[in-house]
Design an enzyme around this catalytic site. Structure first.
Site, short mmCIF file in Angstrom:
data_model
loop_
_atom_site.label_atom_id
_atom_site.label_comp_id
_atom_site.label_asym_id
_atom_site.label_seq_id
_atom_site.Cartn_x
_atom_site.Cartn_y
_atom_site.Cartn_z
N ASP A 289 -36.05 -3.58 80.37
CA ASP A 289 -36.86 -4.62 81.31
C ASP A 289 -38.23 -4.45 80.84
O ASP A 289 -38.82 -3.64 80.00
CB ASP A 289 -36.83 -4.10 82.74
CG ASP A 289 -37.93 -5.14 83.59
OD1 ASP A 289 -37.77 -6.27 83.52
OD2 ASP A 289 -38.33 -4.54 84.57
N SER A 290 -39.10 -5.56 81.02
CA SER A 290 -40.51 -5.41 80.66
C SER A 290 -41.33 -4.39 81.17
O SER A 290 -42.49 -4.35 80.93
CB SER A 290 -41.19 -6.87 81.29
OG SER A 290 -40.91 -6.96 82.59
N GLY B 34 -42.71 -12.89 82.38
CA GLY B 34 -42.55 -13.91 83.22
C GLY B 34 -43.65 -14.91 82.73
O GLY B 34 -43.25 -15.91 83.26
N CYS C 33 -33.36 -7.37 83.41
CA CYS C 33 -34.38 -8.10 83.55
C CYS C 33 -34.00 -9.74 83.75
O CYS C 33 -33.26 -10.20 82.67
CB CYS C 33 -35.38 -8.09 82.61
SG CYS C 33 -36.80 -9.44 82.43
N ASN C 34 -34.08 -10.41 84.59
CA ASN C 34 -33.70 -11.61 84.90
C ASN C 34 -34.27 -12.58 83.55
O ASN C 34 -33.47 -13.51 83.36
CB ASN C 34 -33.90 -12.43 86.21
CG ASN C 34 -33.17 -11.64 87.34
OD1 ASN C 34 -32.26 -12.23 87.96
ND2 ASN C 34 -33.61 -10.71 87.71
N THR C 35 -35.63 -12.34 83.50
CA THR C 35 -36.45 -13.27 82.63
C THR C 35 -35.78 -13.19 80.97
O THR C 35 -35.30 -14.12 80.63
CB THR C 35 -37.69 -12.97 82.45
OG1 THR C 35 -38.42 -13.02 83.97
CG2 THR C 35 -38.49 -13.86 81.70
N GLU D 161 -45.70 -2.76 89.35
CA GLU D 161 -46.12 -1.77 88.23
C GLU D 161 -47.48 -1.01 88.59
O GLU D 161 -47.71 0.31 88.04
CB GLU D 161 -46.56 -2.65 86.97
CG GLU D 161 -45.34 -3.51 86.45
CD GLU D 161 -44.49 -2.44 85.68
OE1 GLU D 161 -44.67 -1.77 84.83
OE2 GLU D 161 -43.34 -2.77 85.92
N CYS E 61 -35.79 -11.47 90.48
CA CYS E 61 -36.60 -10.76 89.35
C CYS E 61 -36.31 -9.06 89.84
O CYS E 61 -36.60 -8.75 91.09
CB CYS E 61 -38.02 -10.75 89.59
SG CYS E 61 -39.20 -9.56 88.55
N THR E 62 -35.93 -8.43 88.87
CA THR E 62 -35.52 -6.89 89.29
C THR E 62 -36.64 -6.06 89.91
O THR E 62 -36.40 -4.90 90.65
CB THR E 62 -35.00 -6.17 88.08
OG1 THR E 62 -36.06 -6.33 86.93
CG2 THR E 62 -33.79 -6.63 87.55
N HIS E 63 -37.94 -6.54 89.79
CA HIS E 63 -39.00 -5.79 90.46
C HIS E 63 -39.15 -5.71 92.06
O HIS E 63 -39.49 -5.06 92.62
CB HIS E 63 -40.45 -6.13 89.86
CG HIS E 63 -40.73 -5.70 88.65
ND1 HIS E 63 -40.27 -6.35 87.30
CD2 HIS E 63 -41.76 -4.92 88.04
CE1 HIS E 63 -40.61 -5.81 86.31
NE2 HIS E 63 -41.61 -4.65 86.87
#
Ligand code: DGL
Length: 266
Positions: free
Chosen positions: A11-12, A44, A75-77, A154, A186-188
Site C-alpha cells: 500500500d502507499s 490518491g 490499496c484501492n488506488t 498516517e 480506501c484501505t486507510h
C-alpha cells in the site's frame, strides 16, 4: 512456486494494515511481507503513471527479491491504476487487488442510498465507473473523493477534532440524504471507523473488504496447493520507504504485533 514462500502485501502507507489484520486472522501460519510506500504517498493525489511506476517496482521487489508466492495489492488506488498491467506483465503470479465494495453495499442497502468514500484517483478511475455501471444502476450513490484523509491515519490522528472536521466536510451531504450504507473505498479508512460513525450520527453499515479479500486469497492458494503446512505462527516483516520512528509508532498502534521494520531498498 512453493507453499513455504511468503505472501506480499503493499500500500502507499499503513492503510493496507486493515487488510493485513484480516489476512492474519484467516491465515495464521503464513509468512507476510508488507511494503508501506510512505515516502511516495499519497497515491490518491498522483497520476496514473506515477502509481503504475511505484506498483511495478514494488511488485518486482516482492516477486523477484522476496520471492513471494502471491501479492495482495492492499490499496484501492493502486488496484484501479495498476492491477491489470501487473497481471499482464506477470502472468504466472497470483496478484489480488481490493476494490470498493459496491456490489455488497447495494445489496445491503434497504433505502437504495449508499455513500462511497475513496481517493480522488479511485473515484476518477475507469474501473470505479465500471463497478457503478454494473452494480449500482438502481441505487443513489454519493461518490466522494477525500484528499487529506489518509494523512490523518498516517499521523495516527484517528479520531481527533481535525479528523472529524474533515470527515464532516466529506460526509455532510450523504448524511443529509440519509444513506444507510457507506463503502470504505480506501484501505486507510477502516481505521477511522469510530470517527466516521460519530460524524454520521446515526447507525450505519460500513463496508470494508478485508475479510472477503482474505477468504479469496486463501481460496486461491488452496486451489494451487500453495497453503503452508506449517503449524507455527507466521511472521510479519515490514519494508517502508522513508522509514522513521514516528512511522513505526503509528504502525504498531494499528498492528500491535509489528516489530520487524526495514527500509524499502527501492
Ligand atoms: N490506501 C490507499 C487506497 O486504498 C490509498 C491512500 C493514498 O495513498 O492516497 O486507495
Amino acid at each position: 512456486m512453493s507453499s513455504t514462500q511468503a505472501i506480499g502485501f503493499f500500500d502507499s502507507g499503513w492503510g493496507g494494515l486493515s487488510i493485513l489484520l484480516a489476512a492474519r486472522e484467516t491465515l495464521p501460519h503464513e509468512n507476510f511481507y508488507y511494503v508501506a510506500d510512505c515516502g511516495y504517498a499519497p497515491y490518491g493525489d498522483q497520476t496514473h503513471d506515477y502509481i503504475l511506476n511505484r506498483a511495478r517496482k514494488i511488485t518486482d521487489f516482492l516477486l523477484n527479491t522476496q520471492k513471494v508466492k502471491a501479492i495482495v495489492i492492499a490499496c484501492n488506488t493502486a488496484t484501479a491504476e495498476a492491477a491489470q498491467t501487473l497481471r499482464e506483465e506477470n502472468p504466472q503470479a497470483i496478484i489480488i487487488g481490493v476494490e470498493p465494495a459496491i456490489k455488497p453495499a447495494v445489496s445491503h442497502s434497504q433505502k437504495h442510498r449508499i455513500g462511497v468514500i475513496a481517493t480522488d484517483r479511485t473515484i476518477a478511475s475507469a474501473r470505479y465507473q465500471e463497478l457503478l455501471a454494473r452494480y449500482a444502476q438502481d441505487c443513489v450513490v454519493h461518490s466522494q473523493g477525500c484528499p487529506g484523509l489518509m494523512e490523518c491515519v498516517e499521523k495516527g490522528e484517528l479520531n481527533t477534532a481535525s479528523t472529524r472536521a474533515l470527515l464532516s466536510q466529506y460526509l455532510g451531504s450523504m448524511r443529509d440524504d440519509g444513506i444507510d450504507t457507506l463503502v470504505l473505498g480506501c484501505t486507510h479508512y477502516p481505521f477511522l471507523a469510530e470517527a466516521i460513525r460519530e460524524t454520521m450520527g446515526y447507525p450505519i453499515e460500513l463496508m470494508e473488504p478485508g475479510a472477503a479479500v482474505s477468504r479469496y486469497l486463501k481460496n486461491r492458494l488452496l486451489d494451487q496447493n500453495l497453503l503452508t503446512d506449517s503449524k507455527e505462527k507466521g511472521f510479519d516483516r515490514f519494508y517502508v520507504s522513508d522509514l522513521n520512528e514516528a512511522r513505526k509508532t503509528v504502525a504498531q498502534r494499528l498492528y500491535p504485533c509489528a516489530t520487524h521494520f526495514e527500509p524499502l531498498p527501492i
